[in-house]
Scaffold this motif. Structure first.
Motif, PDB file in Angstrom:
ATOM      1  N   VAL A  55       0.973  -1.148   0.124  1.00 36.41           N
ATOM      2  CA  VAL A  55      -0.232  -0.075   0.024  1.00 36.41           C
ATOM      3  C   VAL A  55       0.876   1.263   0.110  1.00 36.41           C
ATOM      4  N   ILE A  56       0.606   2.089  -0.815  1.00 42.60           N
ATOM      5  CA  ILE A  56       1.504   3.366  -1.219  1.00 42.60           C
ATOM      6  C   ILE A  56       0.784   4.448  -0.909  1.00 42.60           C
ATOM      7  N   GLU A  68       4.041   7.105  -8.710  1.00 39.46           N
ATOM      8  CA  GLU A  68       4.098   5.919  -9.677  1.00 39.46           C
ATOM      9  C   GLU A  68       5.352   5.339  -9.868  1.00 39.46           C
ATOM     10  N   PRO A  69       6.336   5.919  -9.572  1.00 37.12           N
ATOM     11  CA  PRO A  69       7.704   5.286  -9.891  1.00 37.12           C
ATOM     12  C   PRO A  69       7.947   3.852  -8.986  1.00 37.12           C
ATOM     13  N   PHE A  70       7.398   3.956  -7.656  1.00 34.63           N
ATOM     14  CA  PHE A  70       7.579   2.810  -6.716  1.00 34.63           C
ATOM     15  C   PHE A  70       6.276   2.001  -7.150  1.00 34.63           C
ATOM     16  N   LEU A 229      12.033  10.421  -5.000  1.00 36.36           N
ATOM     17  CA  LEU A 229      10.760   9.534  -5.522  1.00 36.36           C
ATOM     18  C   LEU A 229      11.294   8.854  -6.919  1.00 36.36           C
ATOM     19  N   TYR A 230      12.041   9.716  -7.467  1.00 38.62           N
ATOM     20  CA  TYR A 230      12.660   9.137  -8.909  1.00 38.62           C
ATOM     21  C   TYR A 230      13.967   8.504  -8.980  1.00 38.62           C
ATOM     22  N   SER A 231      14.514   8.406  -7.753  1.00 38.34           N
ATOM     23  CA  SER A 231      15.960   7.726  -7.803  1.00 38.34           C
ATOM     24  C   SER A 231      16.151   6.274  -7.832  1.00 38.34           C
ATOM     25  N   TYR A 377       1.834  12.189 -15.739  1.00 36.48           N
ATOM     26  CA  TYR A 377       2.922  11.607 -15.242  1.00 36.48           C
ATOM     27  C   TYR A 377       3.453  12.352 -14.070  1.00 36.48           C
ATOM     28  N   VAL A 378       3.116  13.328 -13.654  1.00 39.57           N
ATOM     29  CA  VAL A 378       3.697  13.818 -12.582  1.00 39.57           C
ATOM     30  C   VAL A 378       2.811  14.013 -10.986  1.00 39.57           C
TER      31      VAL A 378
END
Length: 499
Positions: A55-56, A68-70, A229-231, A377-378
């Protein structure tokens, strides 16, 4: 040149979209029904079997899109992933409520909402009964506290964490991730790990994740509060930690989306230049630039006077934190500047009939085109019905402010130092407002980076429109509508009882 830039922008947009959409390949992404109507999304790997649920939860002023990256990375790894919008955020029409100053107030309500999402996801046929909570910033404390009360919670991933609920052995299997450039939170990550082992350093694993006693702190290099969050480091660490916790060996790509999102945004902004060149050209009827003395008065006087004039008043009209103050600050700031410009004859010839359709065209591009990219996307950019009144209220302040900004900067034709002075003075004005009433206006600090980004992206586009058409007011009207929309969909809605 105009056609070349247009073609290049379209090619880069298409390439970026293709790359970003590729992260969804092999996944089924669908709405998840949650008790109470919380908007939630379920991510499933089409070739996967039963798996733990993740759960995010996003941070303050965030939304599902920001996480969303995760979600994509962990779904590609075979986990059952549920992401949602907290109350008051994103597409969630229910405002935040409760007492924001106590754990048993707003925090408790957000914990309960997180628990409802978890129960809905655990009820899915692909869920194997095991549960992970992953949260960023504000949500890091929420997921830590919820995990402490949730018997099914097997692991927690806390990103940019600050939580007083962490102990030496709870929550189970805690991974704390922070960006190198968010120094205080990076220190908190190491501190949380050293509760379990005072000799441990970032990157070490304390305890045994397979036994539920694991703890680790990871510092993602060269990123800050959002960049983390994008790493790739952060995404890989989260996936590997869950694999170690559940005895899995996941495969699948890491959703490295940050670079492509930047390319997409830059290309979309660049597309505005050839589009602006198709607008009707005109020298306009702009009066000569203000003298340095008058310019400094117009740029600096409202910046100082507006926060001083508004400081004695408590303003609560719109159901969004500090939005009503911001609308009044913007409107009064713009009105003062426009009054000075009118007094000095700077408004003469600035409002021919065509500025209205040009201004609407600028707003349409900013909201529908660039805003559509942001929403996909953001972060959430499309409002639900409850936010319309907020956008209208902000527009009453934002349009006069950016109208004055456009005329004072001559639609992008003013000297660079004048443009920088005008924008910096406004940011300083908001800073002064916070200093005069820190407790009530603290959250204004959060929008400062948003406004800086707004000036960089949309201010550049407005300059192209102003230089082409000779009508600074057109860009100002369009940008005012875009700014009102951007702020109106971003800030959390609050019930009056929560303020």
């Amino acid at each position: 040149m105009r056609r070349f830039i247009a073609l290049l922008s379209l090619v880069l947009i298409a390439l970026s979209v293709w790359q970003l959409e590729a992260d969804r390949t092999g996944l089924t992404i669908s709405p998840l029904g949650v008790e109470g109507g919380t908007p939630a999304t379920l991510f499933l790997n089409n070739s996967g079997g039963a798996a733990p649920v993740v759960v995010i939860a996003h941070g303050f002023a965030g939304s599902r899109q920001l996480m969303e990256p995760f979600a994509l990375t962990l779904a590609q790894a075979g986990y059952v992933v549920a992401s949602f919008d907290f109350e008051g955020h994103g597409r969630n029409p229910r405002p935040m409520s409760g007492d924001v100053s106590t754990i048993d107030g707003t925090t408790r309500l957000l914990m309960e909402e997180t628990g409802r999402v978890a129960r809905a996801a655990l009820a899915h046929p692909r869920a194997d009964g095991r549960l992970v909570y992953l949260g960023h910033s504000m949500a890091s404390d929420i997921v830590v506290r919820q995990a402490l009360e949730e018997p099914a919670a097997n692991a927690v991933v806390a990103i940019s964490m600050f939580s007083e609920a962490v102990t030496a052995d709870e929550p189970r299997n805690l991974l704390v991730i922070a960006g190198e450039w968010e120094t205080m939170l990076a220190e908190e990550a190491v501190k949380a790990m050293r509760l379990a082992d005072p000799q441990a350093n970032a990157g070490d694993v304390v305890g045994d994740p397979a036994q539920g006693t694991g703890r680790r702190a990871v510092i993602a290099p060269k990123v800050e509060h959002v960049g983390v969050l994008y790493s790739a480091t952060a995404l890989t660490a989260a996936r590997d930690w869950l694999d170690a916790s559940f005895g899995r060996d996941s495969e699948g790509p890491v959703a490295q989306r940050g670079g492509w999102i930047v390319v997409l945004l830059v290309a979309t902004v660049a597309l505005a230049w050839p589009l602006a060149r198709w607008l009707p050209a005109g020298a306009g009827a702009m009066p000569p630039p203000l003298s340095t003395r008058r310019f400094l008065i117009a740029a600096l006087a409202p910046a100082l006077l507006v926060p001083l004039l508004l400081a004695p008043f408590e303003i609560r009209v719109l159901p969004v934190l500090v939005a009503d103050y911001l609308a009044l600050h913007l409107g009064l700031y713009g009105a003062m500047t426009l009054a000075l410009l009118w007094h000095w004859g700077q408004l003469q010839g600035q409002f021919p009939a065509r500025i209205w359709w040009i201004g609407c065209a600028v707003a349409l591009f900013g909201i529908a085109v660039l805003g559509g990219v942001l929403d996909r996307y953001v972060a959430s950019f499309l409002p639900h019905a409850g936010r319309v009144v907020i956008i209208v209220g902000l527009a009453l302040g934002a349009v006069p402010f950016l109208l004055a900004d456009g005329i004072l900067t001559q639609g992008g034709k003013a000297q660079l130092w004048r443009v920088v002075m005008v924008r910096s003075a406004f940011l300083a004005s908001l800073g002064l407002a916070v200093a005069l009433n820190f407790e009530a206006l603290f959250f204004l600090l959060i929008i400062l980076p948003v406004i800086v980004l707004f000036f960089l992206l949309f201010g550049t586009m407005s300059g192209w429109v102003g230089r082409r058409t000779g009508l600074p007011a057109a860009g100002g009207i369009g940008l005012g509508l875009v700014l009102a929309w951007s702020l109106g969909v971003t800030f959390p809605m609050f019930d009056a009882g929560a303020l």
